[in-house]
Design an enzyme around this catalytic site. Structure first.
Site: not given
Ligand code: ARG
Ligand code: GLU
Length: 710
Positions: A84, A220, A641
């Site tokens: 991502h 991921d 991330s």
């Molecule tokens: N929650 C994770 C973060 O904050 C992954 C986000 C990407 N994945 C998604 N399905 N949008 O970055």
């Molecule tokens: N998916 C998040 C990011 O883009 C990390 C997950 C979180 O927020 O802990 O950094």
């Protein structure tokens, strides 16, 4: 015996305190942090993690394109980050014919690695505490504004005098709400190439349904490489550039993880706010978050419908959709978690204790009432700002376009001679933007969100032309006539002399609405908000100082601010609710349990199904099973991330990518019971690269190790 019990108690205390969260400054780990880590099983010294004079783990950690984290895993600067995080780059190389999002991408030779103009990778070379210099002459009798201007001057001076090489940069950032200042010398590389990415059905398996959730089964990850000039220095993209030779890279462990194993996450957490007063949390949970959730909910419903029906729209909107959905879902979890963990009540209790202790201390005894006054004052304008940001700036694309145009008009009115140059810049940015724009999608979003805006923004901040307006009619009029709905029309709008252009844009209905909304924001909303926010920050700085003085035994870590941090904990399951326990490791079997053929989120590539059926896991499986994700007690946030998960010996065991739903409130209230970060098992990454993609050349350049079998 007594001695033994004492030791045991000490150990338990340490174990508990090691679970309290915290994002620590890498150059200041000696002492308590080092001991805590070692009590959790780490064999690393503070110097193994950060050392200015010798290579250390920090030399392998890279800020990825200013938002995510990444790490170097070979002596040719193979760079690992999340799928991502590489998403925008993968998308930009994709088309209907070469859909790398759908099918994945693997460069089988160095020549096939794809350049990404504009993308950057930043190393931290040195970290110095400069609090004394920055806070010099900032006396208590100055006003908040005067203090800030003194600080800004000091920062400029410190930056000017910092010792660094010509190609390096320097920045100074506040910590502990401005009670401490730290300087960073950085080095930024500009030639980053895409090396590999699994298909979305692996890299984003479970998509938005599984996002922020455990149990999880997502691969991921994506791979890039840093290129440098022939002197191993940062350089713009050039065919002549060669892979950068790093000071350090992380060996990759083949031994995997078990419950209670030590884990260290090293990266660039973006923003946390752990020391807010209860009244601020209350405002966020009951006012701001619900407004933002409702807006995004409406936008997402509309975009989703179009994406499911049309493959081209799916490619155009997938990255934007994921971004909007991500925080939408986070805020929902955050609100639930704050209520469930009684975060507001806990803060109130702490505030009561604080008040009692500072009763006779005039420096601190009016802080809470000041907070109360200021948060009441900011209430309406903060809400208006959220409506503006979410609707005008973020979710209605035509309005976002008009803001850019407004800034252009404003800029050239001030400086007419910049007209041609600014117009070129604008057209360049619009060319990128319109590649992924579809007015068919944007029109219903406009209608729905502007209706919300008209109804719900505090009325003092509603622009005149939206008062008593029929939004349905307005929508039709704008989308039928405005030249902002496609690149060609917009370019024609920008053709001609300075005078022509100004005249033409000021007859466009879409632009005129955007201009009015922009003025509302820049003249009425934002200055007011900033003015109160500055006062809040001043109180918050004193409050932070007070907390540390009044509770000398508590552990305080500086809030995340986009700088390099270390957080640590252990592999650990949790109880999300009564009678339910979540195991800390997930397996490929779980992918097959979730598999829905041809589904938008849960499809599985045939090749992966075959590997599963044949249990063809090579050296990467564990007792006939293929581990995928695991969770731990590391305190992470957005920006982490792509952060490496490092074992007790300094090897890579995983890749951080998310947190669990119950614990997303950790940005405001870390609760060791339910806050867990989610990581991809390094072995799954190797398995996909090797067995799924057949990109063995990448495995060969890594250093695979067996730390547990030593
Ligand atoms: N929650 C994770 C973060 O904050 C992954 C986000 C990407 N994945 C998604 N399905 N949008 O970055
Ligand atoms: N998916 C998040 C990011 O883009 C990390 C997950 C979180 O927020 O802990 O950094």
């Amino acid at each position: 015996m007594k001695k033994y019990i004492k030791l045991l108690i000490l150990l338990i205390v340490y174990q508990v305190s090691a679970q309290q969260g915290g994002m620590w400054i890498p150059s200041l780990l000696e002492g308590i942090n080092e001991t805590e880590m070692q009590n959790l099983g780490s064999k690393l010294s503070a110097k193994d993690i950060y050392d200015v004079n010798n290579s250390s783990l920090k030399d392998a950690i890279v800020h990825f394109n200013r938002g995510c984290t990444s790490e170097i895993i070979s002596d040719k600067s193979l760079l690992l980050t999340n799928h991502h995080c590489g998403y925008g780059a993968i998308q930009s190389h994709s088309s209907i014919e070469h859909d790398y999002l759908k099918d994945g991408f693997w460069a089988m030779t160095g020549d096939e690695e794809l350049p990404n103009p504009g993308m950057v990778a930043t190393f931290i070379k040195r970290i110095d505490d400069v609090s004394k210099q920055i806070l010099k002459g900032v006396s208590d009798n100055l006003s908040a504004k005067e203090k800030q201007s003194k600080i800004d001057k000091n920062i400029a001076l410190v930056k000017k005098n910092a010792i660094k090489e010509s190609w390096q940069d320097v920045k100074v950032k506040p910590f502990y709400k401005g009670n401490q200042y730290i300087l960073f010398i950085t080095e930024t590389f500009k030639d980053l190439r895409l090396v590999g990415a699994p298909p979305t059905s692996i890299g984003k398996f479970g998509s938005d349904t599984d996002n922020w959730m455990w149990p999880r089964h997502t691969g991921d990850f994506s791979l890039f490489r840093i290129y440098a000039d022939k002197n191993n220095k940062p350089a713009e993209y050039s065919k002549e550039n060669v892979p950068y030779k790093p000071k350090h890279f992380l060996p990759v462990s083949l031994d995997g993880v078990s419950e209670n194993d030590f884990t260290l996450v090293f990266g660039f957490p973006g923003k946390t706010d752990e020391y807010l007063p209860s009244i601020a949390i209350d405002q966020m949970v009951y006012k701001i978050n619900p407004a933002k959730i409702e807006i995004r909910n409406e936008a997402l419903k509309i975009v989703d419908k179009f994406m499911r029906a049309d493959d081209k729209i799916k490619i155009q909107y997938s990255s934007k959709y994921a971004q909007i959905a991500n925080y939408w879902k986070k805020w929902i979890g955050e609100n639930q978690g704050i209520k469930k963990s009684k975060a507001i009540e806990k803060k109130q209790k702490q505030e009561k204790e604080f008040s009692q202790k500072v009763e006779n201390n005039s420096k601190y005894n009016n802080l809470l009432s000041q907070f109360s006054k200021l948060y009441n004052e900011i209430d309406d304008v903060a809400l208006a700002r959220s409506y503006w940001a979410e609707i005008v700036y973020r979710n209605v694309e035509l309005l976002n376009t008009s803001i850019k145009l407004y800034q252009f008009e404003y800029g050239i009115l001030k400086n007419p001679s910049s007209f041609k140059e600014e117009r070129n810049k604008l057209i360049k940015s619009y060319t990128l933007f319109y590649k992924n724009y579809n007015a068919k999608v944007d029109e219903p979003v406009f209608e729905k969100l502007m209706t919300l805006y008209q109804e719900k923004i505090p009325s003092t901040y509603l622009s005149n032309s939206l008062k008593n307006t029929d939004i349905k009619k307005l929508t039709k009029e704008i989308y039928a006539n405005s030249k902002l709905t496609n690149l060609k029309d917009l370019e024609s709008l920008l053709k001609g002399s300075y005078k022509d252009v100004l005249k033409k844009i000021n007859t466009d209905k879409g632009y005129l609405l955007g201009k009015e909304l922009s003025e509302e924001f820049y003249i009425n909303i934002n200055p007011k908000y900033n003015e109160i926010q500055l006062q809040i920050q001043a109180v918050q700085k004193t409050y932070m100082k007070g907390l540390m003085e009044v509770f000398p035994d508590a552990r305080f870590f500086p809030d995340a601010n986009g700088t390099l941090r270390v957080t640590y904990g252990k592999v650990n399951g949790y109880y999300p609710r009564d009678a339910v326990y979540y195991q800390p490791v997930s397996y490929l079997k779980g992918v097959m349990e979730k598999y829905i053929p041809n589904d938008y989120e849960f499809d599985v590539p045939q090749k992966l199904i075959d590997l599963y059926n044949n249990k063809d896991y090579g050296i990467y499986g564990e007792n006939g099973k293929m581990p995928i994700n695991f969770i731990g007690t590391n305190h992470t946030t957005g920006g982490n991330s792509g952060s490496p998960v490092i074992d007790a010996h300094g090897n890579l065991i995983g890749l951080n990518f998310d947190r669990v739903w119950e614990g997303t409130m950790s940005d405001y209230n870390y609760d060791p019971e339910i806050c867990r970060n989610i990581m991809v098992d390094a072995r799954y990454i190797l398995f996909i690269i090797d067995k799924y993609a057949g990109a063995k050349r990448l495995i060969d350049e890594m250093k695979l190790v067996h730390p547990k079998k030593k």
